[in-house]
Design a protein around this motif. Sequence first.
Motif, PDB file in Angstrom:
ATOM      1  N   ASN A   7      37.943  33.434 -16.889  1.00  0.00           N
ATOM      2  CA  ASN A   7      36.521  33.435 -16.294  1.00  0.00           C
ATOM      3  C   ASN A   7      35.491  34.551 -16.738  1.00  0.00           C
ATOM      4  OD1 ASN A   7      37.768  31.293 -14.838  1.00  0.00           O
ATOM      5  ND2 ASN A   7      38.506  32.948 -13.166  1.00  0.00           N
ATOM      6  N   GLY A   8      35.677  34.681 -18.176  1.00  0.00           N
ATOM      7  CA  GLY A   8      34.783  35.305 -18.862  1.00  0.00           C
ATOM      8  C   GLY A   8      35.261  36.937 -18.821  1.00  0.00           C
ATOM      9  N   LEU A  73      38.884  27.469 -11.292  1.00  0.00           N
ATOM     10  CA  LEU A  73      37.848  27.111 -10.255  1.00  0.00           C
ATOM     11  C   LEU A  73      37.012  28.381  -9.807  1.00  0.00           C
ATOM     12  CD1 LEU A  73      36.952  24.780  -8.754  1.00  0.00           C
ATOM     13  CD2 LEU A  73      38.164  25.237  -7.042  1.00  0.00           C
ATOM     14  N   GLU A  74      37.729  29.487  -9.695  1.00  0.00           N
ATOM     15  CA  GLU A  74      37.064  30.687  -9.502  1.00  0.00           C
ATOM     16  C   GLU A  74      35.764  30.955 -10.503  1.00  0.00           C
ATOM     17  OE1 GLU A  74      40.975  31.235  -7.731  1.00  0.00           O
ATOM     18  OE2 GLU A  74      40.419  30.311  -9.631  1.00  0.00           O
ATOM     19  N   GLY A  75      35.947  30.617 -11.710  1.00  0.00           N
ATOM     20  CA  GLY A  75      34.945  30.954 -12.563  1.00  0.00           C
ATOM     21  C   GLY A  75      33.801  30.222 -12.642  1.00  0.00           C
ATOM     22  N   LEU A  76      33.857  28.945 -11.923  1.00  0.00           N
ATOM     23  CA  LEU A  76      32.670  28.170 -11.719  1.00  0.00           C
ATOM     24  C   LEU A  76      31.746  28.529 -10.889  1.00  0.00           C
ATOM     25  CD1 LEU A  76      34.364  24.724 -11.904  1.00  0.00           C
ATOM     26  CD2 LEU A  76      33.660  26.094 -13.632  1.00  0.00           C
ATOM     27  N   GLY A  77      31.934  29.255  -9.877  1.00  0.00           N
ATOM     28  CA  GLY A  77      31.049  30.074  -9.141  1.00  0.00           C
ATOM     29  C   GLY A  77      31.684  30.637  -7.838  1.00  0.00           C
ATOM     30  N   THR A  78      30.800  31.049  -7.062  1.00  0.00           N
ATOM     31  CA  THR A  78      31.264  31.825  -5.716  1.00  0.00           C
ATOM     32  C   THR A  78      30.968  31.103  -4.460  1.00  0.00           C
ATOM     33  OG1 THR A  78      29.437  33.137  -5.541  1.00  0.00           O
ATOM     34  CG2 THR A  78      30.983  33.980  -6.994  1.00  0.00           C
ATOM     35  N   VAL A  84      27.524  24.273 -10.054  1.00  0.00           N
ATOM     36  CA  VAL A  84      26.948  22.909  -9.919  1.00  0.00           C
ATOM     37  C   VAL A  84      27.931  21.827  -9.317  1.00  0.00           C
ATOM     38  CG1 VAL A  84      25.778  20.602 -11.045  1.00  0.00           C
ATOM     39  CG2 VAL A  84      25.146  23.041 -11.584  1.00  0.00           C
ATOM     40  N   LEU A  85      29.149  21.619  -9.901  1.00  0.00           N
ATOM     41  CA  LEU A  85      30.201  20.742  -9.545  1.00  0.00           C
ATOM     42  C   LEU A  85      30.827  21.312  -8.038  1.00  0.00           C
ATOM     43  CD1 LEU A  85      31.964  18.410 -10.209  1.00  0.00           C
ATOM     44  CD2 LEU A  85      33.551  19.824 -11.364  1.00  0.00           C
ATOM     45  N   GLN A  86      31.095  22.418  -7.998  1.00  0.00           N
ATOM     46  CA  GLN A  86      31.387  22.932  -6.526  1.00  0.00           C
ATOM     47  C   GLN A  86      30.407  22.388  -5.520  1.00  0.00           C
ATOM     48  OE1 GLN A  86      31.731  26.911  -7.847  1.00  0.00           O
ATOM     49  NE2 GLN A  86      33.770  27.016  -7.440  1.00  0.00           N
ATOM     50  N   GLN A  87      28.991  22.705  -5.773  1.00  0.00           N
ATOM     51  CA  GLN A  87      27.901  22.413  -4.832  1.00  0.00           C
ATOM     52  C   GLN A  87      28.094  20.652  -4.510  1.00  0.00           C
ATOM     53  OE1 GLN A  87      26.108  24.623  -2.857  1.00  0.00           O
ATOM     54  NE2 GLN A  87      26.052  22.673  -1.768  1.00  0.00           N
ATOM     55  N   ALA A  88      28.421  19.995  -5.681  1.00  0.00           N
ATOM     56  CA  ALA A  88      28.295  18.477  -5.271  1.00  0.00           C
ATOM     57  C   ALA A  88      29.446  18.250  -4.563  1.00  0.00           C
ATOM     58  CB  ALA A  88      28.424  17.856  -6.795  1.00  0.00           C
ATOM     59  N   MET A 104      41.444  18.402  -9.836  1.00  0.00           N
ATOM     60  CA  MET A 104      40.441  17.483 -10.167  1.00  0.00           C
ATOM     61  C   MET A 104      39.167  18.202 -10.681  1.00  0.00           C
ATOM     62  SD  MET A 104      40.642  14.397  -7.583  1.00  0.00           S
ATOM     63  CE  MET A 104      42.082  13.522  -7.251  1.00  0.00           C
ATOM     64  N   MET A 105      38.672  19.026  -9.881  1.00  0.00           N
ATOM     65  CA  MET A 105      37.331  19.659 -10.253  1.00  0.00           C
ATOM     66  C   MET A 105      37.345  20.461 -11.630  1.00  0.00           C
ATOM     67  SD  MET A 105      36.025  21.573  -6.597  1.00  0.00           S
ATOM     68  CE  MET A 105      34.506  21.776  -7.056  1.00  0.00           C
ATOM     69  N   MET A 106      38.380  21.036 -12.179  1.00  0.00           N
ATOM     70  CA  MET A 106      38.473  21.557 -13.410  1.00  0.00           C
ATOM     71  C   MET A 106      38.609  20.434 -14.452  1.00  0.00           C
ATOM     72  SD  MET A 106      38.154  24.480 -12.765  1.00  0.00           S
ATOM     73  CE  MET A 106      37.996  25.261 -14.678  1.00  0.00           C
ATOM     74  N   ARG A 107      38.955  19.270 -14.471  1.00  0.00           N
ATOM     75  CA  ARG A 107      39.160  18.328 -15.251  1.00  0.00           C
ATOM     76  C   ARG A 107      37.752  17.526 -15.256  1.00  0.00           C
ATOM     77  NH1 ARG A 107      42.917  16.153 -18.289  1.00  0.00           N
ATOM     78  NH2 ARG A 107      44.421  17.112 -17.140  1.00  0.00           N
ATOM     79  N   ALA A 108      37.138  17.432 -14.212  1.00  0.00           N
ATOM     80  CA  ALA A 108      35.719  16.774 -14.171  1.00  0.00           C
ATOM     81  C   ALA A 108      34.834  17.959 -14.927  1.00  0.00           C
ATOM     82  CB  ALA A 108      35.433  16.681 -12.796  1.00  0.00           C
TER      83      ALA A 108
END
Length: 164
Positions: A7-8, A73-78, A84-88, A104-108
């Motif tokens: 996650n960076g 998934l923790e690296g996409l946002g908090t 963006v995907l988490q909010q969707a 699924m979210m990580m593959r998407a």
Amino acid sequence: MPTLTINGAPRTIRSTPDTPLLYVLRDELGLNAAKYGCGLGQCGACTVMVDGQAVFSCITPVELVADRTVTTLEGLGTREHPGVLQQAFIDEQAAQCGYCIPGMMMRAQALLERDSDVSDAAIRAELEPHLCRCGTHMRILRAIRRAADAMGRDRPAKTSEGRS
């Protein structure tokens, strides 16, 4: 002790090189979004991204990701600032039990990073490796389309030659 980029951020780990990445993420680093499902790379619950590609972390030895970038998934946002995907997924109420959703979210996410202009058929094909019995499949598709639309608005338009 090997260092991984998760996650960076560089993270030093104690695990042996043959330890599955999933165990390092969950047990050593406390990143619990990726789930243990089948342990055979057949259900998708453990999916993370390695250099932008979706991989099954339960069958990926940590030594294979030593010089690569791992995103969970923790690296996409908090919680306070979801990606963006988490909010969707939140907006579409796309999770039911939530066990398979992080994978699924990580593959998407990997799909949308390659191309946010994707068809329903492409989304379905990408999610094919994931086992899910929740019954929110249409919400999941809507969430991914919503994120694709949002991500597409943030990218420069393609020219007729396909270049930005």
